[in-house]
Design a protein around this motif. Structure first.
Motif, PDB file in Angstrom:
ATOM      1  N   ARG A  86       0.836  -1.211   0.000  1.00 52.75           N
ATOM      2  CA  ARG A  86       0.000   0.000   0.000  1.00 52.75           C
ATOM      3  C   ARG A  86       0.865   1.253   0.000  1.00 52.75           C
ATOM      4  NH1 ARG A  86      -4.613  -1.998   4.290  1.00 52.75           N
ATOM      5  NH2 ARG A  86      -5.874  -3.137   2.754  1.00 52.75           N
ATOM      6  N   LYS A  87       1.926   1.235   0.798  1.00 50.92           N
ATOM      7  CA  LYS A  87       2.852   2.367   0.843  1.00 50.92           C
ATOM      8  C   LYS A  87       3.527   2.536  -0.515  1.00 50.92           C
ATOM      9  CE  LYS A  87       6.908   4.121   3.249  1.00 50.92           C
ATOM     10  NZ  LYS A  87       7.978   3.820   4.181  1.00 50.92           N
ATOM     11  N   TRP A  88       3.940   1.428  -1.118  1.00 52.79           N
ATOM     12  CA  TRP A  88       4.590   1.490  -2.427  1.00 52.79           C
ATOM     13  C   TRP A  88       3.653   2.080  -3.479  1.00 52.79           C
ATOM     14  CZ3 TRP A  88       3.303  -0.615  -7.108  1.00 52.79           C
ATOM     15  CH2 TRP A  88       4.240  -0.405  -8.120  1.00 52.79           C
ATOM     16  N   LEU A  89       2.392   1.655  -3.497  1.00 52.84           N
ATOM     17  CA  LEU A  89       1.419   2.172  -4.464  1.00 52.84           C
ATOM     18  C   LEU A  89       1.261   3.683  -4.327  1.00 52.84           C
ATOM     19  CD1 LEU A  89      -1.249  -0.652  -4.215  1.00 52.84           C
ATOM     20  CD2 LEU A  89       0.087  -0.074  -6.252  1.00 52.84           C
ATOM     21  N   ALA A  90       1.159   4.163  -3.091  1.00 56.61           N
ATOM     22  CA  ALA A  90       1.013   5.607  -2.868  1.00 56.61           C
ATOM     23  C   ALA A  90       2.267   6.346  -3.333  1.00 56.61           C
ATOM     24  CB  ALA A  90       0.737   5.885  -1.393  1.00 56.61           C
ATOM     25  N   GLU A  91       3.428   5.786  -3.028  1.00 55.74           N
ATOM     26  CA  GLU A  91       4.684   6.421  -3.452  1.00 55.74           C
ATOM     27  C   GLU A  91       4.837   6.393  -4.970  1.00 55.74           C
ATOM     28  OE1 GLU A  91       7.778   4.458  -1.249  1.00 55.74           O
ATOM     29  OE2 GLU A  91       7.184   5.418   0.628  1.00 55.74           O
ATOM     30  N   ARG A  92       4.404   5.307  -5.597  1.00 49.14           N
ATOM     31  CA  ARG A  92       4.473   5.218  -7.065  1.00 49.14           C
ATOM     32  C   ARG A  92       3.671   6.354  -7.682  1.00 49.14           C
ATOM     33  NH1 ARG A  92       1.324   0.555 -10.345  1.00 49.14           N
ATOM     34  NH2 ARG A  92      -0.366   1.609  -9.238  1.00 49.14           N
ATOM     35  N   ASP A  93       2.437   6.526  -7.222  1.00 49.96           N
ATOM     36  CA  ASP A  93       1.606   7.589  -7.781  1.00 49.96           C
ATOM     37  C   ASP A  93       2.203   8.965  -7.501  1.00 49.96           C
ATOM     38  OD1 ASP A  93      -0.251   5.888  -8.940  1.00 49.96           O
ATOM     39  OD2 ASP A  93      -1.630   5.975  -7.250  1.00 49.96           O
ATOM     40  N   ARG A  94       2.615   9.193  -6.275  1.00 49.97           N
ATOM     41  CA  ARG A  94       3.165  10.494  -5.902  1.00 49.97           C
ATOM     42  C   ARG A  94       4.417  10.819  -6.728  1.00 49.97           C
ATOM     43  NH1 ARG A  94       2.041   9.895  -0.987  1.00 49.97           N
ATOM     44  NH2 ARG A  94       3.861   8.672  -0.376  1.00 49.97           N
ATOM     45  N   GLY A  95       5.318   9.869  -6.852  1.00 50.19           N
ATOM     46  CA  GLY A  95       6.548  10.094  -7.602  1.00 50.19           C
ATOM     47  C   GLY A  95       6.320  10.312  -9.084  1.00 50.19           C
ATOM     48  N   CYS A  96       5.452   9.515  -9.663  1.00 50.82           N
ATOM     49  CA  CYS A  96       5.202   9.639 -11.107  1.00 50.82           C
ATOM     50  C   CYS A  96       4.397  10.892 -11.434  1.00 50.82           C
ATOM     51  CB  CYS A  96       4.525   8.379 -11.640  1.00 50.82           C
ATOM     52  SG  CYS A  96       5.629   6.945 -11.630  1.00 50.82           S
ATOM     53  N   ILE A  97       3.502  11.273 -10.536  1.00 51.83           N
ATOM     54  CA  ILE A  97       2.772  12.529 -10.736  1.00 51.83           C
ATOM     55  C   ILE A  97       3.759  13.691 -10.711  1.00 51.83           C
ATOM     56  CG2 ILE A  97       1.150  14.131  -9.637  1.00 51.83           C
ATOM     57  CD1 ILE A  97      -0.491  11.573  -8.872  1.00 51.83           C
ATOM     58  N   ALA A  98       4.694  13.663  -9.772  1.00 57.02           N
ATOM     59  CA  ALA A  98       5.707  14.720  -9.696  1.00 57.02           C
ATOM     60  C   ALA A  98       6.539  14.754 -10.970  1.00 57.02           C
ATOM     61  CB  ALA A  98       6.603  14.500  -8.477  1.00 57.02           C
ATOM     62  N   ARG A  99       6.891  13.590 -11.479  1.00 56.97           N
ATOM     63  CA  ARG A  99       7.677  13.545 -12.720  1.00 56.97           C
ATOM     64  C   ARG A  99       6.879  14.133 -13.877  1.00 56.97           C
ATOM     65  NH1 ARG A  99      10.680   8.049 -14.595  1.00 56.97           N
ATOM     66  NH2 ARG A  99      11.245   8.018 -12.393  1.00 56.97           N
ATOM     67  N   GLY A 100       5.599  13.793 -13.970  1.00 59.81           N
ATOM     68  CA  GLY A 100       4.749  14.351 -15.025  1.00 59.81           C
ATOM     69  C   GLY A 100       4.522  15.841 -14.868  1.00 59.81           C
ATOM     70  N   ASN A 101       4.417  16.301 -13.618  1.00 58.29           N
ATOM     71  CA  ASN A 101       4.186  17.727 -13.372  1.00 58.29           C
ATOM     72  C   ASN A 101       5.352  18.594 -13.820  1.00 58.29           C
ATOM     73  OD1 ASN A 101       1.579  17.517 -12.438  1.00 58.29           O
ATOM     74  ND2 ASN A 101       2.166  17.441 -10.287  1.00 58.29           N
ATOM     75  N   ALA A 102       6.514  18.008 -13.989  1.00 55.31           N
ATOM     76  CA  ALA A 102       7.650  18.763 -14.512  1.00 55.31           C
ATOM     77  C   ALA A 102       7.364  19.241 -15.937  1.00 55.31           C
ATOM     78  CB  ALA A 102       8.922  17.910 -14.486  1.00 55.31           C
TER      79      ALA A 102
END
Length: 131
Positions: A86-102
């Motif tokens: 569950r922690k990994w899933l949340a981190e995956r979304d958070r990290g990839c959203i940040a990458r896309g937001n660039a």
């Protein structure tokens, strides 16, 4: 035919305009990106569609490896694994959203985010397989 195309394009708009509100799960549920993947992944829309297909494959592989690890674990280990996942899933979304937001505001923002989900999910499947 034109009406159906317009509906498909409208369904894809939240991905292109609201990267910060997107999750990998929601991305996979978007009817605009259902299988089969397009023959060529040249436009940003098609790149998202191709990434959705790759993510489905990677997610299935990861889920199978997660299930296998869970099946051979005891109750306490299963609970720790569930918490970790569950922690990994949340981190995956958070990290990839940040990458896309660039790339926010550009057509590549959702493509970068989707490709990140694919890459990170494949890495998680590999990590689970090694345990």
């Amino acid at each position: 035919m034109i009406f159906r195309f317009a509906l498909t394009m409208l369904a894809a708009l939240p991905i292109a305009s609201g990267a910060s509100a997107q999750t990998a799960g929601a991305f996979l549920q978007n009817p605009a990106f259902q299988d089969p993947a397009p023959a060529k992944c040249e436009t940003s829309f098609d790149m998202q569609h191709c990434a959705a297909h790759e993510l489905r494959v990677a997610d299935a592989r990861m889920s199978a490896r997660y299930a296998a690890l869970r099946a051979r674990s005891g109750p306490a280990a299963r609970q720790r694994l569930l918490t970790e996942q569950r922690k990994w899933l949340a981190e995956r979304d958070r990290g990839c959203i940040a990458r896309g937001n660039a790339y926010r505001g550009g057509t590549m923002a959702p493509v970068v985010m989707a490709q990140c989900w694919v890459e990170v999910t494949k890495a998680r499947a590999t990590a689970l397989a090694k345990r």
